[in-house]
Design an enzyme around this catalytic site. Structure first.
Site, PDB file in Angstrom:
ATOM      1  N   LYS A 195      59.686 -64.971 -17.601  1.00  0.00           N
ATOM      2  CA  LYS A 195      58.747 -64.182 -16.792  1.00  0.00           C
ATOM      3  C   LYS A 195      59.140 -62.707 -16.782  1.00  0.00           C
ATOM      4  O   LYS A 195      58.302 -61.829 -17.013  1.00  0.00           O
ATOM      5  CB  LYS A 195      58.747 -64.726 -15.352  1.00  0.00           C
ATOM      6  CG  LYS A 195      58.080 -63.811 -14.353  1.00  0.00           C
ATOM      7  CD  LYS A 195      58.109 -64.370 -12.950  1.00  0.00           C
ATOM      8  CE  LYS A 195      59.352 -64.105 -12.140  1.00  0.00           C
ATOM      9  NZ  LYS A 195      59.463 -62.774 -11.517  1.00  0.00           N
ATOM     10  N   ASN A 196      60.424 -62.436 -16.504  1.00  0.00           N
ATOM     11  CA  ASN A 196      60.833 -61.046 -16.300  1.00  0.00           C
ATOM     12  C   ASN A 196      60.981 -60.255 -17.599  1.00  0.00           C
ATOM     13  O   ASN A 196      61.225 -59.053 -17.572  1.00  0.00           O
ATOM     14  CB  ASN A 196      62.116 -60.981 -15.470  1.00  0.00           C
ATOM     15  CG  ASN A 196      61.858 -61.392 -14.031  1.00  0.00           C
ATOM     16  OD1 ASN A 196      60.698 -61.481 -13.604  1.00  0.00           O
ATOM     17  ND2 ASN A 196      62.913 -61.651 -13.282  1.00  0.00           N
ATOM     18  N   ARG A 240      55.157 -57.335  -7.299  1.00  0.00           N
ATOM     19  CA  ARG A 240      55.752 -55.996  -7.323  1.00  0.00           C
ATOM     20  C   ARG A 240      55.918 -55.458  -8.726  1.00  0.00           C
ATOM     21  O   ARG A 240      55.955 -54.241  -8.931  1.00  0.00           O
ATOM     22  CB  ARG A 240      57.120 -56.027  -6.652  1.00  0.00           C
ATOM     23  CG  ARG A 240      57.122 -56.511  -5.249  1.00  0.00           C
ATOM     24  CD  ARG A 240      58.529 -56.561  -4.746  1.00  0.00           C
ATOM     25  NE  ARG A 240      59.136 -55.248  -4.865  1.00  0.00           N
ATOM     26  CZ  ARG A 240      59.020 -54.294  -3.974  1.00  0.00           C
ATOM     27  NH1 ARG A 240      58.372 -54.506  -2.870  1.00  0.00           N
ATOM     28  NH2 ARG A 240      59.577 -53.111  -4.178  1.00  0.00           N
ATOM     29  N   CYS A 289      59.643 -56.561   0.848  1.00  0.00           N
ATOM     30  CA  CYS A 289      59.214 -57.930   0.560  1.00  0.00           C
ATOM     31  C   CYS A 289      60.205 -58.897   1.166  1.00  0.00           C
ATOM     32  O   CYS A 289      61.162 -58.484   1.823  1.00  0.00           O
ATOM     33  CB  CYS A 289      59.023 -58.146  -0.935  1.00  0.00           C
ATOM     34  SG  CYS A 289      60.517 -58.521  -1.802  1.00  0.00           S
ATOM     35  N   ARG A 310      63.440 -53.000  -1.206  1.00  0.00           N
ATOM     36  CA  ARG A 310      63.024 -52.775  -2.589  1.00  0.00           C
ATOM     37  C   ARG A 310      62.222 -51.494  -2.806  1.00  0.00           C
ATOM     38  O   ARG A 310      61.062 -51.526  -3.223  1.00  0.00           O
ATOM     39  CB  ARG A 310      62.251 -53.995  -3.115  1.00  0.00           C
ATOM     40  CG  ARG A 310      63.062 -55.261  -3.011  1.00  0.00           C
ATOM     41  CD  ARG A 310      62.383 -56.446  -3.612  1.00  0.00           C
ATOM     42  NE  ARG A 310      62.444 -56.448  -5.064  1.00  0.00           N
ATOM     43  CZ  ARG A 310      61.895 -57.397  -5.825  1.00  0.00           C
ATOM     44  NH1 ARG A 310      61.242 -58.387  -5.257  1.00  0.00           N
ATOM     45  NH2 ARG A 310      61.995 -57.338  -7.134  1.00  0.00           N
ATOM     46  N   ASP A 316      69.235 -63.810  -9.065  1.00  0.00           N
ATOM     47  CA  ASP A 316      68.157 -64.795  -9.189  1.00  0.00           C
ATOM     48  C   ASP A 316      68.675 -66.232  -9.303  1.00  0.00           C
ATOM     49  O   ASP A 316      67.872 -67.171  -9.354  1.00  0.00           O
ATOM     50  CB  ASP A 316      67.265 -64.469 -10.402  1.00  0.00           C
ATOM     51  CG  ASP A 316      66.424 -63.231 -10.177  1.00  0.00           C
ATOM     52  OD1 ASP A 316      66.308 -62.808  -9.011  1.00  0.00           O
ATOM     53  OD2 ASP A 316      65.880 -62.687 -11.153  1.00  0.00           O
ATOM     54  N   ILE A 342      72.906 -57.594  -4.227  1.00  0.00           N
ATOM     55  CA  ILE A 342      71.764 -56.854  -4.800  1.00  0.00           C
ATOM     56  C   ILE A 342      70.657 -56.625  -3.771  1.00  0.00           C
ATOM     57  O   ILE A 342      70.157 -55.508  -3.615  1.00  0.00           O
ATOM     58  CB  ILE A 342      71.180 -57.612  -6.022  1.00  0.00           C
ATOM     59  CG1 ILE A 342      72.261 -57.883  -7.067  1.00  0.00           C
ATOM     60  CG2 ILE A 342      70.005 -56.844  -6.640  1.00  0.00           C
ATOM     61  CD1 ILE A 342      72.783 -56.676  -7.795  1.00  0.00           C
ATOM     62  N   ARG A 357      54.763 -68.750  -9.108  1.00  0.00           N
ATOM     63  CA  ARG A 357      54.862 -67.387  -9.659  1.00  0.00           C
ATOM     64  C   ARG A 357      55.897 -67.351 -10.782  1.00  0.00           C
ATOM     65  O   ARG A 357      55.838 -66.470 -11.639  1.00  0.00           O
ATOM     66  CB  ARG A 357      55.281 -66.404  -8.575  1.00  0.00           C
ATOM     67  CG  ARG A 357      54.202 -66.134  -7.541  1.00  0.00           C
ATOM     68  CD  ARG A 357      54.636 -65.005  -6.626  1.00  0.00           C
ATOM     69  NE  ARG A 357      55.320 -63.992  -7.397  1.00  0.00           N
ATOM     70  CZ  ARG A 357      56.445 -63.379  -7.038  1.00  0.00           C
ATOM     71  NH1 ARG A 357      57.017 -63.657  -5.904  1.00  0.00           N
ATOM     72  NH2 ARG A 357      56.991 -62.470  -7.813  1.00  0.00           N
TER      73      ARG A 357
HETATM   74  N1  EPU Z   1      66.412 -50.240  -5.852  1.00  0.00           N
HETATM   75  C1  EPU Z   1      66.342 -49.018  -5.201  1.00  0.00           C
HETATM   76  N2  EPU Z   1      65.504 -48.064  -5.702  1.00  0.00           N
HETATM   77  C2  EPU Z   1      64.733 -48.277  -6.801  1.00  0.00           C
HETATM   78  C3  EPU Z   1      64.807 -49.510  -7.474  1.00  0.00           C
HETATM   79  C4  EPU Z   1      65.671 -50.470  -6.969  1.00  0.00           C
HETATM   80  O1  EPU Z   1      67.026 -48.799  -4.202  1.00  0.00           O
HETATM   81  O2  EPU Z   1      63.989 -47.362  -7.183  1.00  0.00           O
HETATM   82  C5  EPU Z   1      67.329 -51.267  -5.349  1.00  0.00           C
HETATM   83  C6  EPU Z   1      66.610 -52.548  -4.921  1.00  0.00           C
HETATM   84  O3  EPU Z   1      66.118 -52.449  -3.604  1.00  0.00           O
HETATM   85  C7  EPU Z   1      67.697 -53.585  -5.087  1.00  0.00           C
HETATM   86  C8  EPU Z   1      68.483 -53.070  -6.311  1.00  0.00           C
HETATM   87  O4  EPU Z   1      68.134 -51.695  -6.440  1.00  0.00           O
HETATM   88  O5  EPU Z   1      68.524 -53.577  -3.957  1.00  0.00           O
HETATM   89  C9  EPU Z   1      68.151 -53.754  -7.617  1.00  0.00           C
HETATM   90  O6  EPU Z   1      66.738 -53.857  -7.770  1.00  0.00           O
HETATM   91  P1  EPU Z   1      66.013 -53.848  -9.184  1.00  0.00           P
HETATM   92  O7  EPU Z   1      65.172 -52.622  -9.268  1.00  0.00           O
HETATM   93  O8  EPU Z   1      67.001 -54.082 -10.268  1.00  0.00           O
HETATM   94  O9  EPU Z   1      65.061 -55.097  -9.036  1.00  0.00           O
HETATM   95  P2  EPU Z   1      63.631 -55.209  -9.701  1.00  0.00           P
HETATM   96  O10 EPU Z   1      63.621 -54.494 -10.969  1.00  0.00           O
HETATM   97  O11 EPU Z   1      62.596 -54.914  -8.682  1.00  0.00           O
HETATM   98  C10 EPU Z   1      64.118 -57.325 -11.164  1.00  0.00           C
HETATM   99  C11 EPU Z   1      63.555 -58.708 -11.279  1.00  0.00           C
HETATM  100  C12 EPU Z   1      63.973 -59.508 -10.056  1.00  0.00           C
HETATM  101  C13 EPU Z   1      65.508 -59.545  -9.997  1.00  0.00           C
HETATM  102  C14 EPU Z   1      66.060 -58.110  -9.964  1.00  0.00           C
HETATM  103  C15 EPU Z   1      67.566 -58.036 -10.014  1.00  0.00           C
HETATM  104  C16 EPU Z   1      61.547 -58.347 -12.566  1.00  0.00           C
HETATM  105  C17 EPU Z   1      60.065 -58.332 -12.616  1.00  0.00           C
HETATM  106  N3  EPU Z   1      62.108 -58.628 -11.372  1.00  0.00           N
HETATM  107  O12 EPU Z   1      63.566 -56.770  -9.966  1.00  0.00           O
HETATM  108  O13 EPU Z   1      63.475 -60.819 -10.235  1.00  0.00           O
HETATM  109  O14 EPU Z   1      65.925 -60.228  -8.843  1.00  0.00           O
HETATM  110  O15 EPU Z   1      65.542 -57.376 -11.103  1.00  0.00           O
HETATM  111  O16 EPU Z   1      68.054 -58.665 -11.127  1.00  0.00           O
HETATM  112  O17 EPU Z   1      62.201 -58.140 -13.571  1.00  0.00           O
HETATM  113  C18 EPU Z   1      62.694 -62.925  -9.519  1.00  0.00           C
HETATM  114  O18 EPU Z   1      62.389 -63.158 -10.706  1.00  0.00           O
HETATM  115  O19 EPU Z   1      62.693 -63.807  -8.635  1.00  0.00           O
HETATM  116  C19 EPU Z   1      63.064 -61.576  -9.151  1.00  0.00           C
HETATM  117  C20 EPU Z   1      63.048 -61.150  -7.887  1.00  0.00           C
END
Ligand code: EPU
Length: 417
Positions: A22-23, A93, A117, A122, A305, A327, A397
């Site tokens: 998915k990701n 998201r 969320c 996030r 995850d 995280i 999802r």
């Molecule tokens: N963060 C910030 N500012 C930003 C972006 C992130 O403070 O601009 C913080 C977040 O709040 C969090 C940390 O940085 O505390 C890491 O977040 P990240 O941005 O890496 O998460 P994401 O990109 O929104 C993806 C996956 C998630 C997975 C995380 C961490 C996708 C679509 N989603 O989310 O997947 O948990 O990386 O590995 O790739 C899931 O599949 O269940 C899922 C939540």
């Protein structure tokens, strides 16, 4: 609303095929916005988030053809509507991933600001900061990120925090920028390498994906190509934890053990015997699991995850485990539900202390987010009696045909309306 009903207590035996990730699929779909030509994508999982992303891209003017079980072709010849509306972003998201490509290709984007969320605040400040460094003008108006840039300029961007979709968004934006972009403190997840491979096949000039410094030399145009999405390492890990907790012997095909080093180490520590290569993983478990401590962190460390699934395993393991979530600030919501199944868990800040007990009790529980749902499914498989899981739309999802795959392994699981 649909529910899952599980009769626990059966070991898992048999073979299943792992779906595409998915990701990895979500950002690769967004890459279609970067070219007028057709991007054909194979090994797409049939999931609600993929359907939502395809509708979003279609609304923007992308034509979607040949959408068969796991294949889809996308052609974004003319982008007519540069908006990701609140209704879509609030359910998924990852819609933020259209921001970079739209800005790079069309010079404008209006993306609903995702709120907090179930698992944490996030924010998307790192995505915004990076695009501003590349010359975009960004204003937040009426809950939307309004971004404009005649032509993005290459820049050196140092992320304050390691972010997966932030790295993907800026990597896509930089492919069509003027000059060189250097992303430092970039995320190293395998999904980023998969996206980079797709972009490179489209004509992008990217070096260093999979390391914490990614260099992107902007090009004038990107082209159509065909790309096969990598296997889902989290789906793989979820089935492996289920079999380690329930006992039995399973064989997972179309997956790659090299994506899961930290997870496989923990499963071995728990007592599982694992044989694996770059195409399959075989796991045998014929003893009671042992408790395993873990601490989540960006790749290649233990993935957030997989934290919830290991919580369920630890509930019935021999010994006491400390699970630390670093995280997301609110990713221990499954603890309350597991406690309804008689689990013995104490939460202190971002850590959970899990005292292993002989058996969980089946109960009526509620899924709160995607991976929490997976932990409840595993808990149901190992509990005595019947477990009913509500709000399984979270599960749909991210897990393709989960009850069919588990049934194929001998689990007693069914979906009711
Ligand atoms: N963060 C910030 N500012 C930003 C972006 C992130 O403070 O601009 C913080 C977040 O709040 C969090 C940390 O940085 O505390 C890491 O977040 P990240 O941005 O890496 O998460 P994401 O990109 O929104 C993806 C996956 C998630 C997975 C995380 C961490 C996708 C679509 N989603 O989310 O997947 O948990 O990386 O590995 O790739 C899931 O599949 O269940 C899922 C939540």
């Amino acid at each position: 609303m649909q529910k899952l009903i599980i009769q626990g207590g059966r070991p898992l035996h048999g073979e299943i095929i792992i779906s595409g990730a998915k990701n990895a699929a979500l950002p690769v779909l967004c890459a279609a916005l970067l070219t007028k030509e057709t991007l054909k994508i194979n090994n797409i999982p049939a999931l609600q988030d993929i359907t939502t992303m395809l509708s979003l891209l279609e609304q923007m003017g992308t034509s979607i053809t040949d959408h068969r079980s796991s294949e889809v072709s996308l052609t974004a010849a003319n982008l007519t509507h540069l908006v990701a509306p609140y209704e879509m972003v609030k359910t998924m998201r990852a819609a933020i991933l259209v921001l970079g490509p739209l800005l790079a290709r069309a010079g404008e984007a209006n993306i609903s600001l995702p709120g907090g969320c179930a698992i944490g605040l996030r924010p998307v400040d790192q995505h915004i900061k990076g695009l501003q460094a590349m010359g975009a003008e960004i204003h937040i108006r009426h809950g939307y990120i309004h971004a404009v840039a005649k032509k993005l300029q290459g820049a050196r961007i140092v992320f304050d925090i390691v972010t997966v979709t932030g790295t993907e968004n800026l990597m896509m934006a930089a492919t069509l920028a003027d000059g060189t972009t250097i992303l430092e403190n970039a995320a190293r997840e395998p999904e980023i390498i998969d996206l980079a491979n797709c972009l490179i096949a489209m004509g992008a000039n990217i070096q260093g994906a999979g390391t914490d410094v990614i260099t992107i030399e902007g090009v004038q145009t990107l082209y159509g190509t065909e790309h096969t999405v990598m296997p889902d390492r989290i789906e793989t890990g979820t089935f492996l934890v289920a079999a380690t907790a329930a006992g039995g012997e399973i064989h997972l095909k179309n997956t790659d053990s090299r994506l899961l080093d930290a997870v496989l180490d923990k499963l071995t520590e728990a007592g599982a015997c694992i044989d694996a290569n770059e195409n399959w993983i075989h796991l045998k478990m014929d003893s009671k699991p042992k408790s395993v401590n873990l601490r989540t962190a960006p790749y290649p460390a233990f993935p957030t995850d997989m934290q919830a699934q290991f919580m369920s395993l630890n509930c019935v393991a021999e010994g006491t485990a400390i699970i630390t979530e670093t995280i997301f600030e609110n990713r221990l919501m499954h603890v309350q539900e597991l406690k309804r199944m008689n689990a013995n868990i104490e939460v202190e800040g971002n850590a959970a202390i899990v005292y292993g007990i002989p058996q969980l009790d089946g109960a009526h529980v509620m899924a709160t987010d995607l991976r929490a749902s997976a932990s409840l499914v595993i808990a149901g498989l190992i509990a005595q009696g019947e477990t009913i899981i509500d709000r399984i739309y979270h599960l749909d999802r991210g897990y393709e045909n989960i009850e069919e795959k588990l049934s194929a392994l001998g689990a007693q699981i069914r979906r009711i309306n």
